[in-house]
Write a protein that holds these residues in place. Structure first.
Motif, PDB file in Angstrom:
ATOM      1  N   MET A 120       3.939  -2.157  71.357  1.00 37.24           N
ATOM      2  CA  MET A 120       2.511  -2.412  71.401  1.00 37.24           C
ATOM      3  C   MET A 120       1.785  -1.421  72.310  1.00 37.24           C
ATOM      4  SD  MET A 120       1.736  -5.277  69.451  1.00 37.24           S
ATOM      5  CE  MET A 120       2.014  -3.917  68.410  1.00 37.24           C
ATOM      6  N   SER A 121       2.465  -0.894  73.310  1.00 37.67           N
ATOM      7  CA  SER A 121       1.774   0.027  74.224  1.00 37.67           C
ATOM      8  C   SER A 121       1.341   1.310  73.504  1.00 37.67           C
ATOM      9  CB  SER A 121       2.640   0.349  75.440  1.00 37.67           C
ATOM     10  OG  SER A 121       3.794   1.049  75.058  1.00 37.67           O
ATOM     11  N   LYS A 122       2.158   1.818  72.599  1.00 40.77           N
ATOM     12  CA  LYS A 122       1.766   3.014  71.850  1.00 40.77           C
ATOM     13  C   LYS A 122       0.615   2.702  70.896  1.00 40.77           C
ATOM     14  CE  LYS A 122       6.005   5.588  72.160  1.00 40.77           C
ATOM     15  NZ  LYS A 122       6.635   6.757  71.613  1.00 40.77           N
ATOM     16  N   THR A 123       0.661   1.524  70.312  1.00 38.12           N
ATOM     17  CA  THR A 123      -0.406   1.104  69.398  1.00 38.12           C
ATOM     18  C   THR A 123      -1.730   1.002  70.141  1.00 38.12           C
ATOM     19  OG1 THR A 123       1.236  -0.127  68.158  1.00 38.12           O
ATOM     20  CG2 THR A 123      -1.049  -0.671  67.729  1.00 38.12           C
ATOM     21  N   GLU A 124      -1.696   0.342  71.278  1.00 44.85           N
ATOM     22  CA  GLU A 124      -2.912   0.218  72.082  1.00 44.85           C
ATOM     23  C   GLU A 124      -3.349   1.577  72.612  1.00 44.85           C
ATOM     24  OE1 GLU A 124      -5.032  -2.702  72.897  1.00 44.85           O
ATOM     25  OE2 GLU A 124      -4.071  -2.893  70.938  1.00 44.85           O
ATOM     26  N   GLY A 125      -2.389   2.431  72.923  1.00 43.94           N
ATOM     27  CA  GLY A 125      -2.721   3.775  73.380  1.00 43.94           C
ATOM     28  C   GLY A 125      -3.499   4.549  72.329  1.00 43.94           C
ATOM     29  N   ASP A 126      -3.089   4.412  71.071  1.00 42.11           N
ATOM     30  CA  ASP A 126      -3.828   5.069  69.986  1.00 42.11           C
ATOM     31  C   ASP A 126      -5.257   4.551  69.903  1.00 42.11           C
ATOM     32  OD1 ASP A 126      -2.058   6.985  68.739  1.00 42.11           O
ATOM     33  OD2 ASP A 126      -0.889   5.293  67.998  1.00 42.11           O
ATOM     34  N   PHE A 127      -5.419   3.237  70.028  1.00 42.02           N
ATOM     35  CA  PHE A 127      -6.756   2.649  69.935  1.00 42.02           C
ATOM     36  C   PHE A 127      -7.628   3.120  71.102  1.00 42.02           C
ATOM     37  CE2 PHE A 127      -9.842  -0.871  70.376  1.00 42.02           C
ATOM     38  CZ  PHE A 127     -10.438  -0.763  69.136  1.00 42.02           C
ATOM     39  N   LEU A 128      -7.067   3.118  72.300  1.00 46.34           N
ATOM     40  CA  LEU A 128      -7.826   3.556  73.476  1.00 46.34           C
ATOM     41  C   LEU A 128      -8.172   5.043  73.398  1.00 46.34           C
ATOM     42  CD1 LEU A 128      -5.896   1.567  76.221  1.00 46.34           C
ATOM     43  CD2 LEU A 128      -8.196   1.092  75.344  1.00 46.34           C
ATOM     44  N   THR A 129      -7.234   5.848  72.932  1.00 46.59           N
ATOM     45  CA  THR A 129      -7.489   7.282  72.789  1.00 46.59           C
ATOM     46  C   THR A 129      -8.610   7.533  71.786  1.00 46.59           C
ATOM     47  OG1 THR A 129      -5.217   7.835  73.378  1.00 46.59           O
ATOM     48  CG2 THR A 129      -6.449   9.497  72.131  1.00 46.59           C
ATOM     49  N   ALA A 130      -8.567   6.840  70.668  1.00 48.95           N
ATOM     50  CA  ALA A 130      -9.624   6.994  69.662  1.00 48.95           C
ATOM     51  C   ALA A 130     -10.980   6.629  70.262  1.00 48.95           C
ATOM     52  CB  ALA A 130      -9.329   6.130  68.438  1.00 48.95           C
ATOM     53  N   GLY A 131     -11.034   5.541  71.005  1.00 52.78           N
ATOM     54  CA  GLY A 131     -12.291   5.106  71.608  1.00 52.78           C
ATOM     55  C   GLY A 131     -12.813   6.087  72.646  1.00 52.78           C
ATOM     56  N   ARG A 132     -11.916   6.588  73.488  1.00 54.61           N
ATOM     57  CA  ARG A 132     -12.336   7.567  74.503  1.00 54.61           C
ATOM     58  C   ARG A 132     -12.876   8.836  73.850  1.00 54.61           C
ATOM     59  NH1 ARG A 132      -7.708   5.993  77.459  1.00 54.61           N
ATOM     60  NH2 ARG A 132      -6.560   7.717  76.530  1.00 54.61           N
ATOM     61  N   GLU A 133     -12.176   9.303  72.834  1.00 52.49           N
ATOM     62  CA  GLU A 133     -12.605  10.543  72.178  1.00 52.49           C
ATOM     63  C   GLU A 133     -13.934  10.338  71.450  1.00 52.49           C
ATOM     64  OE1 GLU A 133     -12.437  14.388  71.915  1.00 52.49           O
ATOM     65  OE2 GLU A 133     -10.903  13.231  72.966  1.00 52.49           O
ATOM     66  N   LEU A 134     -14.132   9.172  70.877  1.00 51.52           N
ATOM     67  CA  LEU A 134     -15.393   8.880  70.198  1.00 51.52           C
ATOM     68  C   LEU A 134     -16.560   8.868  71.184  1.00 51.52           C
ATOM     69  CD1 LEU A 134     -16.811   8.148  67.549  1.00 51.52           C
ATOM     70  CD2 LEU A 134     -16.273   5.751  68.020  1.00 51.52           C
ATOM     71  N   ARG A 135     -16.303   8.394  72.396  1.00 52.47           N
ATOM     72  CA  ARG A 135     -17.352   8.315  73.421  1.00 52.47           C
ATOM     73  C   ARG A 135     -17.530   9.605  74.217  1.00 52.47           C
ATOM     74  NH1 ARG A 135     -14.527   3.624  73.921  1.00 52.47           N
ATOM     75  NH2 ARG A 135     -13.510   4.323  75.822  1.00 52.47           N
ATOM     76  N   ALA A 136     -16.671  10.594  74.006  1.00 51.82           N
ATOM     77  CA  ALA A 136     -16.749  11.838  74.777  1.00 51.82           C
ATOM     78  C   ALA A 136     -18.105  12.499  74.581  1.00 51.82           C
ATOM     79  CB  ALA A 136     -15.635  12.791  74.349  1.00 51.82           C
ATOM     80  N   ARG A 137     -18.717  12.881  75.675  1.00 53.66           N
ATOM     81  CA  ARG A 137     -20.028  13.525  75.594  1.00 53.66           C
ATOM     82  C   ARG A 137     -19.908  15.025  75.371  1.00 53.66           C
ATOM     83  NH1 ARG A 137     -24.287  10.501  79.370  1.00 53.66           N
ATOM     84  NH2 ARG A 137     -23.613   8.396  78.871  1.00 53.66           N
ATOM     85  N   LYS A 138     -18.817  15.591  75.866  1.00 51.16           N
ATOM     86  CA  LYS A 138     -18.633  17.032  75.743  1.00 51.16           C
ATOM     87  C   LYS A 138     -17.475  17.308  74.785  1.00 51.16           C
ATOM     88  CE  LYS A 138     -18.205  21.155  78.525  1.00 51.16           C
ATOM     89  NZ  LYS A 138     -18.086  21.698  79.876  1.00 51.16           N
ATOM     90  N   SER A 139     -17.750  17.995  73.719  1.00 49.72           N
ATOM     91  CA  SER A 139     -16.750  18.422  72.732  1.00 49.72           C
ATOM     92  C   SER A 139     -15.890  17.284  72.185  1.00 49.72           C
ATOM     93  CB  SER A 139     -15.852  19.501  73.335  1.00 49.72           C
ATOM     94  OG  SER A 139     -16.599  20.599  73.766  1.00 49.72           O
ATOM     95  N   PRO A 140     -16.502  16.234  71.649  1.00 46.80           N
ATOM     96  CA  PRO A 140     -15.679  15.155  71.070  1.00 46.80           C
ATOM     97  C   PRO A 140     -14.889  15.677  69.868  1.00 46.80           C
ATOM     98  CG  PRO A 140     -17.971  14.881  70.449  1.00 46.80           C
ATOM     99  CD  PRO A 140     -17.923  16.011  71.436  1.00 46.80           C
ATOM    100  N   ASN A 141     -13.683  15.177  69.719  1.00 48.40           N
ATOM    101  CA  ASN A 141     -12.813  15.580  68.610  1.00 48.40           C
ATOM    102  C   ASN A 141     -12.768  14.423  67.613  1.00 48.40           C
ATOM    103  OD1 ASN A 141     -10.711  16.196  66.875  1.00 48.40           O
ATOM    104  ND2 ASN A 141      -9.449  17.110  68.474  1.00 48.40           N
ATOM    105  N   TYR A 142     -13.655  14.464  66.640  1.00 51.53           N
ATOM    106  CA  TYR A 142     -13.751  13.375  65.673  1.00 51.53           C
ATOM    107  C   TYR A 142     -12.523  13.303  64.761  1.00 51.53           C
ATOM    108  CZ  TYR A 142     -18.542  13.130  67.343  1.00 51.53           C
ATOM    109  OH  TYR A 142     -19.661  13.009  68.125  1.00 51.53           O
ATOM    110  N   ASP A 143     -11.880  14.430  64.532  1.00 57.99           N
ATOM    111  CA  ASP A 143     -10.623  14.408  63.769  1.00 57.99           C
ATOM    112  C   ASP A 143      -9.590  13.552  64.497  1.00 57.99           C
ATOM    113  OD1 ASP A 143     -11.774  16.154  61.957  1.00 57.99           O
ATOM    114  OD2 ASP A 143     -10.652  17.907  62.648  1.00 57.99           O
ATOM    115  N   ALA A 144      -9.518  13.703  65.815  1.00 57.24           N
ATOM    116  CA  ALA A 144      -8.551  12.942  66.616  1.00 57.24           C
ATOM    117  C   ALA A 144      -8.873  11.448  66.578  1.00 57.24           C
ATOM    118  CB  ALA A 144      -8.523  13.449  68.055  1.00 57.24           C
ATOM    119  N   VAL A 145     -10.146  11.104  66.565  1.00 55.90           N
ATOM    120  CA  VAL A 145     -10.528   9.682  66.472  1.00 55.90           C
ATOM    121  C   VAL A 145      -9.964   9.098  65.183  1.00 55.90           C
ATOM    122  CG1 VAL A 145     -12.443   8.043  66.248  1.00 55.90           C
ATOM    123  CG2 VAL A 145     -12.640   9.992  67.817  1.00 55.90           C
ATOM    124  N   CYS A 146     -10.173   9.809  64.084  1.00 55.37           N
ATOM    125  CA  CYS A 146      -9.692   9.327  62.789  1.00 55.37           C
ATOM    126  C   CYS A 146      -8.170   9.224  62.763  1.00 55.37           C
ATOM    127  CB  CYS A 146     -10.182  10.247  61.671  1.00 55.37           C
ATOM    128  SG  CYS A 146     -11.976  10.239  61.470  1.00 55.37           S
TER     129      CYS A 146
END
Length: 119
Positions: free
Chosen positions: A1-27
């Protein structure tokens, strides 16, 4: 579950990034979150976990355990559409794509965590 949650948290952080967000990584991470949660259902029910990444195929296997997984189809289609395509040159996710994928991952996550008895 930690890797699963890590993916979700990473997607959320990248989506909220103000500088150079990587939308491919979110997806990509949204898809990975859903894939791992679907595989967790198979594992918890002592089913074979195939070495596949297709969310719809995994959902169909989960439906053999619980038919209510069908309700995830639309969200899984959204994530499936962006996951692997955006890993290669020529396809790039836009902000709206990333928002849709992240929201779909959130719906899938909540549904499966409930099935697993997690908060």
């Amino acid at each position: 579950m930690s890797k699963t949650e890590g993916d979700f948290l990473t997607a959320g952080r990248e989506l909220r990034a103000r500088k150079s967000p990587n939308y491919d990584a979110v997806c990509f991470h949204a898809q990975q979150c859903a894939e791992k949660y679907l595989k967790a259902i198979l594992q918890e029910n002592e089913k074979h976990i195939p070495k596949i990444h297709n969310l719809i195929e995994l959902m169909l296997l989960c439906e053999e355990i619980d038919s209510s997984f069908e309700m995830l189809r639309a969200d899984l289609v959204i994530m499936e559409r962006f996951s692997v395509r955006t890993c290669y040159p020529g396809e790039t996710a836009e902000k709206g794509d990333a928002q849709s994928a992240y929201a779909a991952a959130g719906t899938t996550r909540r549904f499966i965590r409930q099935k697993l008895g997690l908060r």
